[in-house]
Design an enzyme around this catalytic site. Structure first.
Site, PDB file in Angstrom:
ATOM      1  CD  GLU A 157      19.049  10.579  31.546  1.00 32.60           C
ATOM      2  OE1 GLU A 157      19.736  10.240  31.530  1.00 32.60           O
ATOM      3  OE2 GLU A 157      17.777   9.383  31.609  1.00 32.60           O
TER       4      GLU A 157
ATOM      5  CE  LYS B 230      17.045  26.295  37.361  1.00 34.30           C
ATOM      6  NZ  LYS B 230      17.323  27.014  36.037  1.00 34.30           N
TER       7      LYS B 230
ATOM      8  CD  GLU C  45      30.429  15.777  33.320  1.00 38.85           C
ATOM      9  OE1 GLU C  45      29.701  15.987  34.497  1.00 38.85           O
ATOM     10  OE2 GLU C  45      29.201  14.984  32.248  1.00 38.85           O
TER      11      GLU C  45
ATOM     12  CB  CYS D 171      25.844  14.308  29.468  1.00 36.45           C
ATOM     13  SG  CYS D 171      24.916  13.869  28.734  1.00 36.45           S
TER      14      CYS D 171
HETATM   15  P1  NAD Z   1      24.184  22.351  36.492  1.00 39.77           P
HETATM   16  O1  NAD Z   1      23.839  21.011  36.869  1.00 39.77           O
HETATM   17  O2  NAD Z   1      24.983  23.474  37.223  1.00 39.77           O
HETATM   18  O3  NAD Z   1      22.773  22.469  35.957  1.00 39.77           O
HETATM   19  C1  NAD Z   1      21.294  22.032  35.356  1.00 39.77           C
HETATM   20  C2  NAD Z   1      20.440  22.561  35.593  1.00 39.77           C
HETATM   21  O4  NAD Z   1      20.321  22.829  37.239  1.00 39.77           O
HETATM   22  C3  NAD Z   1      20.504  24.503  35.794  1.00 39.77           C
HETATM   23  O5  NAD Z   1      18.996  24.357  35.016  1.00 39.77           O
HETATM   24  C4  NAD Z   1      20.667  24.547  36.675  1.00 39.77           C
HETATM   25  O6  NAD Z   1      19.598  26.083  36.981  1.00 39.77           O
HETATM   26  C5  NAD Z   1      20.357  24.088  37.898  1.00 39.77           C
HETATM   27  N1  NAD Z   1      20.471  23.709  39.027  1.00 39.77           N
HETATM   28  C6  NAD Z   1      22.162  24.300  39.386  1.00 39.77           C
HETATM   29  N2  NAD Z   1      21.945  24.434  40.720  1.00 39.77           N
HETATM   30  C7  NAD Z   1      20.494  23.943  41.542  1.00 39.77           C
HETATM   31  C8  NAD Z   1      20.136  23.822  42.640  1.00 39.77           C
HETATM   32  N3  NAD Z   1      20.529  24.237  43.651  1.00 39.77           N
HETATM   33  N4  NAD Z   1      18.768  23.650  42.881  1.00 39.77           N
HETATM   34  C9  NAD Z   1      17.643  23.765  41.350  1.00 39.77           C
HETATM   35  N5  NAD Z   1      17.728  23.248  40.278  1.00 39.77           N
HETATM   36  C10 NAD Z   1      19.518  23.382  40.248  1.00 39.77           C
HETATM   37  O7  NAD Z   1      24.533  21.493  35.145  1.00 39.77           O
HETATM   38  P2  NAD Z   1      24.740  22.185  34.061  1.00 39.77           P
HETATM   39  O8  NAD Z   1      25.672  22.146  34.133  1.00 39.77           O
HETATM   40  O9  NAD Z   1      24.075  23.187  33.095  1.00 39.77           O
HETATM   41  O10 NAD Z   1      24.651  21.369  32.967  1.00 39.77           O
HETATM   42  C11 NAD Z   1      26.061  19.874  32.652  1.00 39.77           C
HETATM   43  C12 NAD Z   1      25.438  19.049  33.093  1.00 39.77           C
HETATM   44  O11 NAD Z   1      25.180  18.097  32.975  1.00 39.77           O
HETATM   45  C13 NAD Z   1      27.079  17.886  33.248  1.00 39.77           C
HETATM   46  O12 NAD Z   1      27.281  17.115  33.518  1.00 39.77           O
HETATM   47  C14 NAD Z   1      26.249  16.740  32.210  1.00 39.77           C
HETATM   48  O13 NAD Z   1      26.424  15.442  32.254  1.00 39.77           O
HETATM   49  C15 NAD Z   1      25.143  16.734  32.452  1.00 39.77           C
HETATM   50  N6  NAD Z   1      24.130  16.242  31.411  1.00 39.77           N
HETATM   51  C16 NAD Z   1      23.643  14.697  31.681  1.00 39.77           C
HETATM   52  C17 NAD Z   1      22.830  14.277  30.813  1.00 39.77           C
HETATM   53  C18 NAD Z   1      22.330  12.994  30.709  1.00 39.77           C
HETATM   54  O14 NAD Z   1      20.921  12.640  30.165  1.00 39.77           O
HETATM   55  N7  NAD Z   1      21.983  12.165  31.638  1.00 39.77           N
HETATM   56  C19 NAD Z   1      22.326  15.415  29.268  1.00 39.77           C
HETATM   57  C20 NAD Z   1      23.475  16.361  29.605  1.00 39.77           C
HETATM   58  C21 NAD Z   1      23.495  16.890  30.746  1.00 39.77           C
END
Ligand code: NAD
Length: 498
Positions: free
Chosen positions: A272, A196, A402, A306
């Site tokens: 991650e 997804k 963050e 991130c």
């Molecule tokens: P997010 O957590 O809002 O969303 C990530 C994914 O989860 C999206 O596909 C979203 O649709 C889905 N999602 C949201 N709520 C959900 C739920 N209740 N159930 C299932 N899926 C759900 O994060 P974002 O805003 O898309 O990305 C930014 C974040 O990702 C930042 O915190 C960043 O640090 C982190 N990130 C981490 C890494 C790493 O490798 N550690 C890499 C890239 C981004």
């Protein structure tokens, strides 16, 4: 497929035309080898974050399609897990070759939906593809063991088996590479997968999936479900007893939620999650090198990374000099549309813009000084200007959050012990960086930092050979390197007596 026709910018229109001509602009979910459109059902628009122009409308799928995707992955598992490793490797190699061949179009799609400068998109495509190549090679190196047996004449054998059906959930900030970094090791291990992608940026994931299908990866091995109702799709993935592993990249708050949901069926989980990287400049550092590093570490993808630094700790002796020189470089960054040779694109959406503005305002109210930026660009309201602030303290809200924006918050410190204490005083533990020319300090500080990754006099941490991941609330597990494939394998021990 509905494609918007009202583009202000001819470059954007040309990029979309190119994606359509190559049949890489997909607008449905991909389930069991077929593109599933909505046939008159719900859709949602994918926007260019720089202009809010609608790029196209895509299917708004939910639990029903997620169920179908899990079923398809389960059906495909029996055949895929016994596909000889050399054949799995060849299919991944073929996928890698197609990604390389279409890298310009993939990069344009990525810039259109995410906003990052085209050069960064090209780098992301290459980065993601390096994982496909690496795991094509690793597919042939899944080895077991024969152990000393305590039972006479028996053989104690450990074999490595794929965990089964994997569910991956990916974010918008690296929508192409995060998919590749999960799908490639899962497939190499013999797992099938349901994905997804973020609804902010579904197009990159769909284009990569189209190329995987063209490479000959069998139906059902990769399935992608797009939709706005993330909890519904995620709920199917985490609730299914057929899904044996969840691999998530995204925010710590959603990661915690998914981990709790995985407990119901005791799934393996890789997380991650978010970061709050410190970037420490000691007074014995090569300041030019540190400024070069910080420019990348802070402004790549407009700070929406991130591993981006949120806390720039600069030793008192060089604080003013460093701040002034860095602000000069930051101010000179070319802000604009990602397809127009800029160096800094927009933030992903209005929520991000107001979050960043609130953090800056709150720091200013607490006594911080803005050396440059501190607001959006006058004629580009979706672009936050490269910002440098001094007079930041470890107690300010911006230090503990963050930021996910192009804001460098410079905290002065006196001693090495103080810098380490501030750096470690966070619930996050993903990336960290420091600059020094003292070799004894390099080892000392590297050991003292409580982070999964440490850049010493460099910021270029991410590559397919290294284990990428965090400690504390930044995650569980590693992606990349030898360790990355382990996440998708189980050990089976057999004691075989005659
Ligand atoms: P997010 O957590 O809002 O969303 C990530 C994914 O989860 C999206 O596909 C979203 O649709 C889905 N999602 C949201 N709520 C959900 C739920 N209740 N159930 C299932 N899926 C759900 O994060 P974002 O805003 O898309 O990305 C930014 C974040 O990702 C930042 O915190 C960043 O640090 C982190 N990130 C981490 C890494 C790493 O490798 N550690 C890499 C890239 C981004």
């Amino acid at each position: 497929m509905t494609i918007a026709t009202t583009f202000n910018d001819a470059t954007v229109g040309a990029a979309l035309d190119q994606a359509i001509a190559l049949d890489l602009l997909k607008t449905g979910s991909f389930i069991d080898g077929d593109w599933v459109e909505t046939s008159g059902g719900a859709t949602f628009p994918v926007l260019d974050p720089a202009t809010l122009e609608v790029l196209c409308h895509v299917a708004d799928h939910g639990a029903v399609q997620a169920e179908a995707a899990v079923r398809a992955a389960e059906n495909a598992l029996a055949g895929w897990k016994v596909t000889p490793p050399r054949q799995r490797a060849a299919l991944l190699e073929a996928w890698c070759a197609l990604v390389e061949r279409h890298k310009e179009a993939l990069a344009e799609i990525l810039t259109l939906e995410n906003g990052k400068p085209l050069a960064e998109s090209l780098a992301e495509i290459a980065y993601g593809n390096s994982y496909i190549k690496w795991y094509a090679e690793e597919a042939k190196r899944i080895e077991g063991a024969i152990l000393p047996s305590l039972v006479p004449e028996a053989q104690a054998i450990v074999t490595r088996e794929p965990v089964g059906v994997v569910a991956a959930i990916t974010p918008w900030n690296f929508p192409s590479a995060m998919l590749a970094r999960k799908v490639a090791p899962a497939l190499a291990a013999g797992c099938t997968i349901v994905v997804k992608p973020s609804d902010e940026t579904p197009l990159s994931a769909l284009a990569l999936t189209e190329l995987a299908a063209r490479a000959g990866i069998p139906a059902g091995v990769i399935n992608v479900v797009i939709g706005k109702d993330a909890p519904a799709i995620g709920g199917v993935f985490t609730g299914s007893d057929r899904v044996r592993k969840v691999s998530f990249t995204g925010s710590t708050s959603v990661g915690k939620l998914l981990l709790a949901q995985c407990a119901g069926t005791v799934k393996k989980a890789s997380m991650e999650l978010g970061g709050n990287a410190p970037f420490i400049v000691f007074d014995d550092a090569d300041l030019d090198k540190a400024i070069d590093g910080l420019m990348v570490c802070k402004y790549r993808n407009a700070g929406q990374v991130c591993t981006a630094t949120n806390r720039v700790l600069v030793q008192r002796g060089v604080y003013e000099k460093f701040a002034e020189a860095f602000a000069k470089r930051a101010e000179a960054l070319k802000v604009g549309h990602g397809l127009n040779q800029c160096e800094l694109g927009p933030l992903i959406n209005d929520a991000s813009l107001s979050k960043v503005q609130n953090l800056v305002d709150s720091a200013v109210a607490d006594g911080a000084r803005v050396l440059c930026g501190g607001t959006t660009a006058e004629d580009m309201p979706k672009h936050y200007l490269p910002t440098v602030m001094t007079g930041i303290t470890a107690e300010m809200q911006i230090t503990g959050t963050e930021v996910f924006g192009p804001v460098a918050a410079l905290i002065p410190f006196e001693t090495e012990e103080e810098a380490i204490a501030i750096a470690n005083s966070t619930e996050y533990g993903l990336a960290s960086y420091f600059y020094t020319q003292d070799s004894a300090r390099m080892w000392r500080v590297k050991d003292a930092l409580e982070f999964g990754m440490v850049g010493v006099n460099t910021c270029a941490l991410g590559n397919e050979i290294a284990p990428f991941g965090g400690v504390k609330e930044s995650g569980i597990g590693r992606e990349g390197g030898r360790e990355g494939i382990e996440e998708y394998l189980e050990s089976k021990y057999a004691l075989m007596a005659p």
